[in-house]
Design an enzyme around this catalytic site. Sequence first.
Site, PDB file in Angstrom:
ATOM      1  N   PRO A   1       0.795  -1.233   0.000  1.00  0.00           N
ATOM      2  CA  PRO A   1       0.000   0.000   0.000  1.00  0.00           C
ATOM      3  C   PRO A   1       0.825   1.280   0.000  1.00  0.00           C
ATOM      4  CG  PRO A   1      -0.136  -1.119   2.129  1.00  0.00           C
ATOM      5  CD  PRO A   1       0.517  -2.074   1.169  1.00  0.00           C
ATOM      6  N   ASN A   2       0.329   2.208  -0.783  1.00  0.00           N
ATOM      7  CA  ASN A   2       0.834   3.579  -0.905  1.00  0.00           C
ATOM      8  C   ASN A   2       2.122   3.694  -1.698  1.00  0.00           C
ATOM      9  OD1 ASN A   2      -1.266   4.879   0.682  1.00  0.00           O
ATOM     10  ND2 ASN A   2      -0.366   3.833   2.439  1.00  0.00           N
TER      11      ASN A   2
ATOM     12  N   ARG B   1       4.385  12.028  -3.726  1.00  0.00           N
ATOM     13  CA  ARG B   1       4.122  12.654  -2.420  1.00  0.00           C
ATOM     14  C   ARG B   1       5.303  12.379  -1.484  1.00  0.00           C
ATOM     15  NH1 ARG B   1       0.419  14.561  -4.733  1.00  0.00           N
ATOM     16  NH2 ARG B   1      -1.822  14.222  -4.508  1.00  0.00           N
TER      17      ARG B   1
ATOM     18  N   TYR C   1      10.753   9.503   0.979  1.00  0.00           N
ATOM     19  CA  TYR C   1      10.937   8.330   0.122  1.00  0.00           C
ATOM     20  C   TYR C   1      11.664   8.626  -1.197  1.00  0.00           C
ATOM     21  CZ  TYR C   1       7.920   5.942   3.419  1.00  0.00           C
ATOM     22  OH  TYR C   1       7.401   5.396   4.566  1.00  0.00           O
TER      23      TYR C   1
ATOM     24  N   ASN D   1       7.808  -6.020  -0.934  1.00  0.00           N
ATOM     25  CA  ASN D   1       7.803  -4.869  -0.034  1.00  0.00           C
ATOM     26  C   ASN D   1       6.346  -4.706   0.361  1.00  0.00           C
ATOM     27  OD1 ASN D   1       7.843  -2.491   1.358  1.00  0.00           O
ATOM     28  ND2 ASN D   1       9.001  -1.342  -0.178  1.00  0.00           N
TER      29      ASN D   1
ATOM     30  N   ALA E   1       3.302  -0.830   4.705  1.00  0.00           N
ATOM     31  CA  ALA E   1       2.782  -0.781   6.084  1.00  0.00           C
ATOM     32  C   ALA E   1       2.211  -2.132   6.533  1.00  0.00           C
ATOM     33  CB  ALA E   1       1.721   0.306   6.196  1.00  0.00           C
TER      34      ALA E   1
ATOM     35  N   HIS F   1       4.094  -4.518   8.960  1.00  0.00           N
ATOM     36  CA  HIS F   1       4.064  -4.374  10.416  1.00  0.00           C
ATOM     37  C   HIS F   1       2.755  -4.854  11.044  1.00  0.00           C
ATOM     38  CE1 HIS F   1       7.412  -2.036   9.102  1.00  0.00           C
ATOM     39  NE2 HIS F   1       6.640  -1.107   8.561  1.00  0.00           N
TER      40      HIS F   1
ATOM     41  N   ASP G   1       1.115 -15.554   6.578  1.00  0.00           N
ATOM     42  CA  ASP G   1       0.601 -16.913   6.372  1.00  0.00           C
ATOM     43  C   ASP G   1       0.663 -17.301   4.893  1.00  0.00           C
ATOM     44  OD1 ASP G   1       0.146 -17.272   9.064  1.00  0.00           O
ATOM     45  OD2 ASP G   1      -2.015 -16.926   8.966  1.00  0.00           O
TER      46      ASP G   1
ATOM     47  N   GLU H   1      12.641 -10.106   1.169  1.00  0.00           N
ATOM     48  CA  GLU H   1      11.875  -8.938   1.611  1.00  0.00           C
ATOM     49  C   GLU H   1      12.730  -7.699   1.386  1.00  0.00           C
ATOM     50  OE1 GLU H   1      11.154  -8.907   5.810  1.00  0.00           O
ATOM     51  OE2 GLU H   1       9.896  -7.118   5.710  1.00  0.00           O
TER      52      GLU H   1
ATOM     53  N   HIS I   1      12.814  -3.276   1.756  1.00  0.00           N
ATOM     54  CA  HIS I   1      12.247  -1.981   2.157  1.00  0.00           C
ATOM     55  C   HIS I   1      13.168  -0.890   1.645  1.00  0.00           C
ATOM     56  CE1 HIS I   1       9.194  -3.653   4.771  1.00  0.00           C
ATOM     57  NE2 HIS I   1      10.106  -4.507   5.178  1.00  0.00           N
TER      58      HIS I   1
ATOM     59  N   SER J   1      13.462   2.168   3.006  1.00  0.00           N
ATOM     60  CA  SER J   1      14.080   2.828   4.158  1.00  0.00           C
ATOM     61  C   SER J   1      14.636   1.786   5.116  1.00  0.00           C
ATOM     62  CB  SER J   1      13.032   3.693   4.868  1.00  0.00           C
ATOM     63  OG  SER J   1      11.958   2.896   5.321  1.00  0.00           O
TER      64      SER J   1
ATOM     65  N   ARG K   1      13.768   3.902  12.176  1.00  0.00           N
ATOM     66  CA  ARG K   1      12.529   4.683  12.178  1.00  0.00           C
ATOM     67  C   ARG K   1      11.715   4.392  13.441  1.00  0.00           C
ATOM     68  NH1 ARG K   1       9.786   4.581   6.424  1.00  0.00           N
ATOM     69  NH2 ARG K   1       8.707   6.320   7.429  1.00  0.00           N
TER      70      ARG K   1
ATOM     71  N   ARG L   1       7.750   0.259  13.342  1.00  0.00           N
ATOM     72  CA  ARG L   1       8.236  -0.281  12.061  1.00  0.00           C
ATOM     73  C   ARG L   1       9.339  -1.322  12.267  1.00  0.00           C
ATOM     74  NH1 ARG L   1       5.944   3.378   8.213  1.00  0.00           N
ATOM     75  NH2 ARG L   1       5.719   5.439   9.150  1.00  0.00           N
TER      76      ARG L   1
HETATM   77  O1  CA2 Z   1      10.734   1.597   3.543  1.00  0.00           O
HETATM   78  C1  CA2 Z   1       9.850   0.954   2.976  1.00  0.00           C
HETATM   79  O2  CA2 Z   1       9.972   0.455   1.866  1.00  0.00           O
HETATM   80  C2  CA2 Z   1       8.491   0.801   3.670  1.00  0.00           C
HETATM   81  O3  CA2 Z   1       7.992  -0.496   3.378  1.00  0.00           O
HETATM   82  C3  CA2 Z   1       7.594   1.868   3.089  1.00  0.00           C
HETATM   83  C4  CA2 Z   1       6.218   1.907   3.747  1.00  0.00           C
HETATM   84  C5  CA2 Z   1       6.344   1.988   5.268  1.00  0.00           C
HETATM   85  O4  CA2 Z   1       5.058   1.911   5.861  1.00  0.00           O
HETATM   86  C6  CA2 Z   1       7.219   0.887   5.816  1.00  0.00           C
HETATM   87  O5  CA2 Z   1       7.346   1.066   7.209  1.00  0.00           O
HETATM   88  C7  CA2 Z   1       8.595   0.931   5.184  1.00  0.00           C
HETATM   89  C8  CA2 Z   1       5.426   3.112   3.284  1.00  0.00           C
HETATM   90  C9  CA2 Z   1       5.252   3.214   1.811  1.00  0.00           C
HETATM   91  C10 CA2 Z   1       4.466   4.451   1.560  1.00  0.00           C
HETATM   92  O6  CA2 Z   1       5.066   5.162   0.505  1.00  0.00           O
HETATM   93  C11 CA2 Z   1       4.676   6.443   0.306  1.00  0.00           C
HETATM   94  C12 CA2 Z   1       5.301   7.088  -0.727  1.00  0.00           C
HETATM   95  C13 CA2 Z   1       4.984   8.386  -0.963  1.00  0.00           C
HETATM   96  C14 CA2 Z   1       4.008   9.034  -0.197  1.00  0.00           C
HETATM   97  C15 CA2 Z   1       3.389   8.366   0.820  1.00  0.00           C
HETATM   98  C16 CA2 Z   1       3.714   7.057   1.067  1.00  0.00           C
END
Ligand code: CA2
Length: 154
Positions: free
Chosen positions: A12-13, A20, A25, A76, A79, A82, A89, A100, A102, A104, A109, A113
Amino acid sequence: MTELRVLVLNGPNLNLLGIRQPEIYGRTTLADIDRLCADEGARLGLSVTCRQSNHEGEMVEAIHAARETTDGLMINAAAYSHSSIAILDALNAYEKPVVEVHLSNIHKREGFRHTSHPSARAEAVICGLGPEGYRVGLHGLLWLMRGRPAPPAA
Ligand code: CA2
């Protein structure tokens, strides 16, 4: 020889990457990452399919489908890493190598996370390398899919 098939599954996202919050990111878009994976995959002789979903159930179903159609998986879960036992599963029912990734370093963080459920299943975890982590992940996945061959003698 037939190409090894890899699913790169983003959660997601991640579709908002580069659009954004670039201060967190970066400016690389998900389309850029998909291209990186396709290009690096081609160099490595892999057939790479990239998918992104904002829905937990869709991610679970993509992992189920990958059981029959792929030789390795890079995830990846964003969110959902977590929170989602359902994705863990599904990964546990996937019998091929899992990496896996990520963008970041989740361990630098917020505390929430620091636990990532797919890590309990993945053969390897890469975090903190930004989009380059996907390239490194494909190399690691190929090594795992080949059965962890020893390096050539020096
Ligand atoms: O570091 C990563 O790849 C994460 O999986 C990114 C997730 C975060 O929830 C994980 O803790 C670490 C968030 C991805 C959301 O990406 C966005 C990008 C631009 C604007 C808003 C969110």
